[in-house]
Design an enzyme around this catalytic site. Structure first.
Site, PDB file in Angstrom:
ATOM      1  N   LEU A  34      48.685  62.917  -1.471  1.00 34.85           N
ATOM      2  CA  LEU A  34      47.631  62.568  -0.503  1.00 34.85           C
ATOM      3  C   LEU A  34      46.949  63.815   0.034  1.00 34.85           C
ATOM      4  O   LEU A  34      45.771  63.812   0.353  1.00 34.85           O
ATOM      5  CB  LEU A  34      48.242  61.828   0.691  1.00 34.85           C
ATOM      6  CG  LEU A  34      48.772  60.429   0.438  1.00 34.85           C
ATOM      7  CD1 LEU A  34      49.548  59.948   1.646  1.00 34.85           C
ATOM      8  CD2 LEU A  34      47.620  59.492   0.135  1.00 34.85           C
ATOM      9  N   GLY A  53      48.635  70.851   2.598  1.00 38.73           N
ATOM     10  CA  GLY A  53      48.212  71.746   3.668  1.00 38.73           C
ATOM     11  C   GLY A  53      48.751  73.136   3.424  1.00 38.73           C
ATOM     12  O   GLY A  53      49.192  73.461   2.311  1.00 38.73           O
ATOM     13  N   VAL A  96      52.041  66.249   0.929  1.00 41.59           N
ATOM     14  CA  VAL A  96      52.244  64.897   1.446  1.00 41.59           C
ATOM     15  C   VAL A  96      51.879  63.893   0.353  1.00 41.59           C
ATOM     16  O   VAL A  96      50.784  63.953  -0.209  1.00 41.59           O
ATOM     17  CB  VAL A  96      51.404  64.654   2.722  1.00 41.59           C
ATOM     18  CG1 VAL A  96      51.612  63.237   3.233  1.00 41.59           C
ATOM     19  CG2 VAL A  96      51.787  65.653   3.805  1.00 41.59           C
ATOM     20  N   LYS A 129      56.598  63.733   3.258  1.00 42.95           N
ATOM     21  CA  LYS A 129      56.187  65.152   3.336  1.00 42.95           C
ATOM     22  C   LYS A 129      57.351  66.067   2.963  1.00 42.95           C
ATOM     23  O   LYS A 129      58.470  65.902   3.447  1.00 42.95           O
ATOM     24  CB  LYS A 129      55.720  65.475   4.753  1.00 42.95           C
ATOM     25  CG  LYS A 129      55.324  66.936   4.926  1.00 42.95           C
ATOM     26  CD  LYS A 129      54.643  67.173   6.264  1.00 42.95           C
ATOM     27  CE  LYS A 129      54.267  68.618   6.458  1.00 42.95           C
ATOM     28  NZ  LYS A 129      53.466  68.861   7.646  1.00 42.95           N
ATOM     29  N   ASP A 164      49.068  73.376  16.342  1.00 40.15           N
ATOM     30  CA  ASP A 164      48.142  73.479  15.207  1.00 40.15           C
ATOM     31  C   ASP A 164      47.049  72.400  15.302  1.00 40.15           C
ATOM     32  O   ASP A 164      46.787  71.692  14.326  1.00 40.15           O
ATOM     33  CB  ASP A 164      48.956  73.298  13.915  1.00 40.15           C
ATOM     34  CG  ASP A 164      48.260  73.857  12.678  1.00 40.15           C
ATOM     35  OD1 ASP A 164      47.296  74.632  12.829  1.00 40.15           O
ATOM     36  OD2 ASP A 164      48.692  73.511  11.561  1.00 40.15           O
TER      37      ASP A 164
HETATM   38  N1  ATP Z   1      51.036  60.047   7.289  1.00 43.49           N
HETATM   39  C1  ATP Z   1      50.019  60.364   6.492  1.00 43.49           C
HETATM   40  N2  ATP Z   1      49.280  59.393   5.915  1.00 43.49           N
HETATM   41  C2  ATP Z   1      48.252  59.721   5.087  1.00 43.49           C
HETATM   42  N3  ATP Z   1      47.883  60.982   4.782  1.00 43.49           N
HETATM   43  C3  ATP Z   1      48.576  61.996   5.327  1.00 43.49           C
HETATM   44  C4  ATP Z   1      49.673  61.745   6.216  1.00 43.49           C
HETATM   45  N4  ATP Z   1      50.181  62.940   6.614  1.00 43.49           N
HETATM   46  C5  ATP Z   1      49.436  63.885   6.003  1.00 43.49           C
HETATM   47  N5  ATP Z   1      48.470  63.340   5.233  1.00 43.49           N
HETATM   48  C6  ATP Z   1      47.474  64.079   4.421  1.00 43.49           C
HETATM   49  O1  ATP Z   1      48.079  65.273   3.937  1.00 43.49           O
HETATM   50  C7  ATP Z   1      47.389  66.442   4.451  1.00 43.49           C
HETATM   51  C8  ATP Z   1      48.391  67.557   4.748  1.00 43.49           C
HETATM   52  O2  ATP Z   1      49.321  67.102   5.708  1.00 43.49           O
HETATM   53  P1  ATP Z   1      49.967  68.063   6.812  1.00 43.49           P
HETATM   54  O3  ATP Z   1      48.884  68.543   7.723  1.00 43.49           O
HETATM   55  O4  ATP Z   1      51.101  67.368   7.461  1.00 43.49           O
HETATM   56  O5  ATP Z   1      50.496  69.260   5.908  1.00 43.49           O
HETATM   57  P2  ATP Z   1      50.615  70.803   6.283  1.00 43.49           P
HETATM   58  O6  ATP Z   1      50.976  71.521   5.057  1.00 43.49           O
HETATM   59  O7  ATP Z   1      51.536  70.938   7.454  1.00 43.49           O
HETATM   60  O8  ATP Z   1      49.137  71.172   6.698  1.00 43.49           O
HETATM   61  P3  ATP Z   1      48.608  72.429   7.508  1.00 43.49           P
HETATM   62  O9  ATP Z   1      49.761  73.343   7.756  1.00 43.49           O
HETATM   63  O10 ATP Z   1      47.533  73.015   6.642  1.00 43.49           O
HETATM   64  O11 ATP Z   1      48.067  71.816   8.756  1.00 43.49           O
HETATM   65  C9  ATP Z   1      46.630  65.934   5.671  1.00 43.49           C
HETATM   66  O12 ATP Z   1      45.492  66.701   5.982  1.00 43.49           O
HETATM   67  C10 ATP Z   1      46.276  64.508   5.239  1.00 43.49           C
HETATM   68  O13 ATP Z   1      45.129  64.498   4.397  1.00 43.49           O
END
Ligand code: ATP
Length: 291
Positions: free
Chosen positions: A25, A28, A33, A54, A151
């Protein structure tokens, strides 16, 4: 994003004998995810066995405290019960693949950065208010429970079919209460802040604070109102050095009282950022009086 396809192919198909990964999906700075199906729930006839799953991406997943980092994100959100904070379900470890992961509610909708692409000149006040008030309410609630997000930025907020949801507390921290013990992890070394939304004091090594969350939220709200980032997406330290706050213009879609509050929230100096999430929410919730 080219690397995300590679990561998607490398990921196991079923985790913990129960969660079948269906598609990526989002990827990040720290995590991957996936949309997944909970095979156990499906077996019992659940018509909606879909979840979001995740895991940390490399190089974070190979760091010694990777699982603790992910657990901390899970634990922080597990203690928040608010309609505008994404609901986590469980923290799991797949022993075979030595892979820790979180399961959570699957959101259907758009992240605010996707939404922003559709509104290059900003959103109407009515459309903005529908997003701003629940988002600020979620942040005020988290702060009230001693939880800092760490964040706040457009890709960490989703506008779902029914609700706005704040998610990704991966850089979050508990300021007070029993969860404070989780905060021992040193997130500074991860260097995972998004410089355009991270307050200058964070980029300069200060501890996370509610005021830092306010700065990120203020950048986001300004962007929703005007279609552009308040400081041309520059890292906040550079924007401060260039004195860009002097060039800030009031977004035309914003009532004046909201602009005064937002301007305060955008202060580079945390000591002058004298407004809380609850106060910002209250200003944005009032009717559309323009004065
Ligand atoms: N529960 C969810 N349902 C649908 N899509 C999701 C969900 N959680 C995350 N996503 C998608 O996955 C992407 C990345 O998720 P997340 O922000 O948790 O990851 P990250 O690696 O911690 O990101 P960053 O550190 O860049 O903020 C989100 O921008 C969104 O598009």
């Amino acid at each position: 994003m080219a690397s995300t396809g590679r990561k998607a192919r490398e990921a196991p198909q079923v985790l913990a004998g129960r969660f079948r990964l269906e598609r990526l999906l989002g990827a990040g700075g720290m995590g991957l995810v996936y949309r997944a199906r909970d095979l156990l729930h499906e077996q019992f006839g659940d018509p909606e066995p879909y979840i979001a799953l995740k895991m940390l991406s490399e190089p974070f997943s190979t760091s010694p405290d990777a699982s603790a980092l992910l657990y901390s994100e899970f634990a922080l959100t597990r203690h928040l019960h608010h309609p505008n904070v994404l609901r986590p379900f469980s923290f799991e470890v797949d022993a075979t693949h030595r892979q820790a992961f979180i399961t959570m509610e699957l959101m259907r909708g758009q992240t605010l950065d996707q939404l922003l692409c559709e509104h290059p000149r900003g959103m109407s006040w009515q459309a903005l208010q529908v997003i701003a008030v629940p988002l600020l309410d979620a942040l005020a609630y988290a702060h009230g429970r001693g939880v800092l997000h760490g964040d706040v930025k457009p890709s960490n907020v989703m506008r779902g079919e029914e609700q706005v949801r704040l998610f990704d507390f991966g850089l979050g921290q508990a300021e007070q209460g029993p969860l404070k013990r989780l905060a021992n992890l040193d997130r500074k070394r991860l260097n995972a802040w998004t410089p355009a939304y991270a307050a200058p004091e964070l980029l300069e090594g200060s501890a996370l604070s509610a005021a830092a969350d306010i700065y990120g939220a203020a950048c986001l709200l300004y962007e929703l109102a005007s279609g552009t980032h308040p400081f041309r997406r520059l890292p906040s330290t550079q924007a401060r050095a260039a004195r860009l706050e002097r060039q800030l213009k009031a977004p035309r879609n914003l009532p004046r009282r909201c602009w005064s509050a937002l301007r305060l929230a955008l202060a580079f100096d945390p000591g002058r950022r004298g407004i809380s999430a609850a106060q910002l929410r209250d200003v944005f919730s009032r009717g559309a009086s323009w004065w």
